[in-house]
Scaffold this active site. Structure first.
Site, PDB file in Angstrom:
ATOM      1  N   LYS A  80     -21.081  -4.877  -5.134  1.00  0.00           N
ATOM      2  CA  LYS A  80     -20.730  -3.701  -4.318  1.00  0.00           C
ATOM      3  C   LYS A  80     -20.187  -4.083  -2.940  1.00  0.00           C
ATOM      4  O   LYS A  80     -20.709  -3.680  -1.901  1.00  0.00           O
ATOM      5  CB  LYS A  80     -21.945  -2.782  -4.158  1.00  0.00           C
ATOM      6  CG  LYS A  80     -22.547  -2.288  -5.467  1.00  0.00           C
ATOM      7  CD  LYS A  80     -23.727  -1.345  -5.206  1.00  0.00           C
ATOM      8  CE  LYS A  80     -24.381  -0.883  -6.495  1.00  0.00           C
ATOM      9  NZ  LYS A  80     -25.171  -1.964  -7.151  1.00  0.00           N
ATOM     10  N   PHE A  81     -19.108  -4.841  -2.929  1.00  0.00           N
ATOM     11  CA  PHE A  81     -18.526  -5.271  -1.661  1.00  0.00           C
ATOM     12  C   PHE A  81     -18.091  -4.072  -0.810  1.00  0.00           C
ATOM     13  O   PHE A  81     -17.557  -3.086  -1.323  1.00  0.00           O
ATOM     14  CB  PHE A  81     -17.320  -6.180  -1.911  1.00  0.00           C
ATOM     15  CG  PHE A  81     -17.656  -7.462  -2.620  1.00  0.00           C
ATOM     16  CD1 PHE A  81     -18.629  -8.317  -2.120  1.00  0.00           C
ATOM     17  CD2 PHE A  81     -16.996  -7.817  -3.792  1.00  0.00           C
ATOM     18  CE1 PHE A  81     -18.936  -9.503  -2.771  1.00  0.00           C
ATOM     19  CE2 PHE A  81     -17.292  -8.999  -4.451  1.00  0.00           C
ATOM     20  CZ  PHE A  81     -18.267  -9.842  -3.944  1.00  0.00           C
ATOM     21  N   ILE A 117     -14.231  -4.783   5.865  1.00  0.00           N
ATOM     22  CA  ILE A 117     -12.839  -4.511   6.214  1.00  0.00           C
ATOM     23  C   ILE A 117     -11.948  -4.964   5.049  1.00  0.00           C
ATOM     24  O   ILE A 117     -12.367  -5.794   4.230  1.00  0.00           O
ATOM     25  CB  ILE A 117     -12.445  -5.200   7.537  1.00  0.00           C
ATOM     26  CG1 ILE A 117     -12.583  -6.722   7.424  1.00  0.00           C
ATOM     27  CG2 ILE A 117     -13.285  -4.665   8.698  1.00  0.00           C
ATOM     28  CD1 ILE A 117     -12.032  -7.463   8.631  1.00  0.00           C
ATOM     29  N   PRO A 118     -10.731  -4.405   4.931  1.00  0.00           N
ATOM     30  CA  PRO A 118      -9.896  -4.677   3.757  1.00  0.00           C
ATOM     31  C   PRO A 118      -9.700  -6.147   3.407  1.00  0.00           C
ATOM     32  O   PRO A 118      -9.884  -6.542   2.249  1.00  0.00           O
ATOM     33  CB  PRO A 118      -8.568  -4.005   4.132  1.00  0.00           C
ATOM     34  CG  PRO A 118      -8.979  -2.843   4.980  1.00  0.00           C
ATOM     35  CD  PRO A 118     -10.122  -3.380   5.812  1.00  0.00           C
ATOM     36  N   ASN A 119      -9.315  -6.977   4.374  1.00  0.00           N
ATOM     37  CA  ASN A 119      -9.036  -8.375   4.074  1.00  0.00           C
ATOM     38  C   ASN A 119     -10.276  -9.109   3.582  1.00  0.00           C
ATOM     39  O   ASN A 119     -10.230  -9.859   2.599  1.00  0.00           O
ATOM     40  CB  ASN A 119      -8.468  -9.078   5.313  1.00  0.00           C
ATOM     41  CG  ASN A 119      -8.075 -10.510   5.017  1.00  0.00           C
ATOM     42  OD1 ASN A 119      -7.252 -10.776   4.152  1.00  0.00           O
ATOM     43  ND2 ASN A 119      -8.678 -11.449   5.736  1.00  0.00           N
ATOM     44  N   THR A 148     -26.945   6.185  -7.527  1.00  0.00           N
ATOM     45  CA  THR A 148     -27.688   7.111  -8.388  1.00  0.00           C
ATOM     46  C   THR A 148     -29.062   7.464  -7.845  1.00  0.00           C
ATOM     47  O   THR A 148     -29.700   8.398  -8.324  1.00  0.00           O
ATOM     48  CB  THR A 148     -27.834   6.541  -9.811  1.00  0.00           C
ATOM     49  OG1 THR A 148     -28.461   5.262  -9.751  1.00  0.00           O
ATOM     50  CG2 THR A 148     -26.485   6.428 -10.493  1.00  0.00           C
TER      51      THR A 148
END
Length: 232
Positions: free
Chosen positions: A64-65, A68-70, A121
């Site tokens: 579940k990373f 920031i995008p990079n 969940t």
């Protein structure tokens, strides 16, 4: 392997590689895939993934990373370098984060599937309110699932109770990976939104994540076969 025969993903809720391998000794890699989560991966690192692959199991690396995008894209590609079948990120990381991950995977010609977590969940309406979202879980799931599809990912993790709604919203070419699955008579444990395997598949789930009902069973193989029979 035929995708239809591998709808069950067994969650290896083990603390050590030894324990994980003892569990998979009793499972058939032609009947299921396996999921490696945060605890096991933090204890053992990439070696446990490689060992499971040596036993012919396809691995869903459930980390579940969310960054920031990079940074997230680099982590996703590192997972793909391990040869895992599937890896995930948090959809709440946003469009740019998810699109960057998809772009990097395509650039590297990776075959790893990328999915996103919508709403955990274990979370209900009050839990969402605590983090500033005054919204029903199903509405947040719909919002994030749509964003995930638009961002080019392969699917989402969602409760089976939302599967039917997401099928109508998003269509067929999109994986719905469903935890919180409990065979008839099982303890709900810490999952709030739960459904039986048969109902989940009828509602549109493509993959069922099942942990303790299989791994803690007296005979994991027989339990797996029983669940497969119930959804056949």
């Amino acid at each position: 392997m035929e995708e239809s025969l591998l709808s069950i993903i067994v969650a290896l809720d083990a603390k050590s590689q030894y324990d994980a391998l003892k569990i998979v000794e009793q499972l058939d890699p032609t009947l299921c895939r396996v999921k490696v989560g945060k605890e096991l991966f933090t204890h053992e690192g990439p070696s446990v993934v490689k060992k499971l692959q040596e036993e012919n199991f396809e691995v869903f690396l459930d980390l579940k990373f969310h960054d920031i995008p990079n940074t997230t894209a680099q982590a996703v590609c590192a997972a793909a370098d391990l040869g895992v079948w599937m890896v995930n990120v948090h959809a709440s990381g946003g469009r740019k984060m998810m699109e960057t991950c998809v772009e990097r995977l395509k650039a590297g010609n990776y075959q790893t599937q990328l999915i996103a977590v919508t709403v955990l969940t274990s979370m209900g309406r009050e839990d969402l309110k605590d983090i500033g979202l005054d919204i029903e879980p199903v509405e947040q799931v719909k919002r994030l699932a749509k964003l995930t599809k638009e961002s080019g990912l392969d699917g989402v993790v969602c409760s089976a109770q939302e599967a039917k709604i997401l099928r109508e919203l998003i269509g067929q070419d999109f994986s719905l990976v469903t935890p919180g699955i409990r065979p008839e008579g099982s303890n709900a444990d810490d999952q709030k939104r739960i459904v039986t395997p048969k109902q989940a598949m009828l509602d549109g789930s493509t993959h069922l994540v099942i942990g303790r009902p299989i791994t803690k069973a007296e005979n994991p193989t027989e339990m797996l076969k029983s669940i497969l029979a119930s959804i056949a």
